[in-house]
Design a protein around this motif. Sequence first.
Motif, PDB file in Angstrom:
ATOM      1  N   THR A  11      51.085 -77.201 -58.061  1.00 51.67           N
ATOM      2  CA  THR A  11      52.675 -77.257 -58.450  1.00 51.67           C
ATOM      3  C   THR A  11      53.137 -76.196 -59.448  1.00 51.67           C
ATOM      4  O   THR A  11      53.642 -75.425 -60.164  1.00 51.67           O
ATOM      5  N   ALA A  12      51.455 -76.107 -60.542  1.00 50.41           N
ATOM      6  CA  ALA A  12      51.164 -74.730 -61.612  1.00 50.41           C
ATOM      7  C   ALA A  12      51.566 -73.739 -60.782  1.00 50.41           C
ATOM      8  O   ALA A  12      52.346 -72.394 -61.370  1.00 50.41           O
ATOM      9  N   ASP A  13      51.505 -73.477 -60.024  1.00 52.86           N
ATOM     10  CA  ASP A  13      51.719 -71.762 -59.181  1.00 52.86           C
ATOM     11  C   ASP A  13      52.334 -71.123 -58.597  1.00 52.86           C
ATOM     12  O   ASP A  13      53.804 -70.423 -57.220  1.00 52.86           O
ATOM     13  N   TRP A  14      53.804 -72.721 -58.002  1.00 55.98           N
ATOM     14  CA  TRP A  14      55.044 -72.910 -57.700  1.00 55.98           C
ATOM     15  C   TRP A  14      55.445 -72.635 -58.856  1.00 55.98           C
ATOM     16  O   TRP A  14      56.711 -73.525 -58.803  1.00 55.98           O
ATOM     17  N   HIS A  15      56.077 -71.225 -59.033  1.00 53.98           N
ATOM     18  CA  HIS A  15      57.062 -70.775 -60.120  1.00 53.98           C
ATOM     19  C   HIS A  15      57.834 -69.284 -60.261  1.00 53.98           C
ATOM     20  O   HIS A  15      56.809 -68.881 -59.273  1.00 53.98           O
ATOM     21  N   PRO A  16      58.411 -69.317 -60.742  1.00 53.53           N
ATOM     22  CA  PRO A  16      59.160 -67.332 -60.754  1.00 53.53           C
ATOM     23  C   PRO A  16      57.977 -66.539 -61.306  1.00 53.53           C
ATOM     24  O   PRO A  16      57.386 -66.531 -61.968  1.00 53.53           O
ATOM     25  N   LEU A  17      58.204 -65.256 -60.542  1.00 56.59           N
ATOM     26  CA  LEU A  17      57.396 -64.715 -60.739  1.00 56.59           C
ATOM     27  C   LEU A  17      58.266 -63.225 -61.826  1.00 56.59           C
ATOM     28  O   LEU A  17      58.735 -62.798 -60.979  1.00 56.59           O
ATOM     29  N   GLU A  18      58.097 -62.411 -62.920  1.00 56.12           N
ATOM     30  CA  GLU A  18      59.140 -61.979 -63.027  1.00 56.12           C
ATOM     31  C   GLU A  18      57.782 -60.118 -63.247  1.00 56.12           C
ATOM     32  O   GLU A  18      56.901 -60.404 -63.679  1.00 56.12           O
ATOM     33  N   ASN A  29      64.367 -54.730 -63.982  1.00 59.57           N
ATOM     34  CA  ASN A  29      63.883 -56.385 -63.718  1.00 59.57           C
ATOM     35  C   ASN A  29      63.861 -56.870 -62.819  1.00 59.57           C
ATOM     36  O   ASN A  29      65.302 -56.146 -62.267  1.00 59.57           O
ATOM     37  N   ALA A  30      62.917 -57.918 -62.280  1.00 64.47           N
ATOM     38  CA  ALA A  30      62.177 -58.547 -60.562  1.00 64.47           C
ATOM     39  C   ALA A  30      62.274 -59.347 -61.221  1.00 64.47           C
ATOM     40  O   ALA A  30      60.899 -59.513 -61.928  1.00 64.47           O
TER      41      ALA A  30
END
Length: 73
Positions: A11-18, A29-30
Motif C-alpha cells: 500500500t506504500a506504493d499505491w499513492h499519487p505520483l507528481e 505539473n501532472a
Amino acid sequence: MIQPTCLWMDTADWHPLEATANDGVNAVNATAVPSYVTWVMGDSGNTICNGPGAAWLPGIESSDCSYTYTTSS
C-alpha cells in the motif's frame, strides 16, 4: 482442488505520483492517481483489481483481488 491466488501490492506504493516539466519559461505539473492494477498471470490470463488488494492471511480463501488458475502446475 484449485484455490484462488490472492494478489496485492504494498500500500506504500499505491499513492499519487507528481511530476513537473519545465522548459525554462513554462512549467507543467501532472499528477497520476492510481485507480486500478492489471495483473498478468503468465498463463495468458489476467485480472484487474480496483485497488491494491489485501495480503493473504491464513484462513482467507480469496480477497477482492484474486485470481484462480484453471490448471495446476
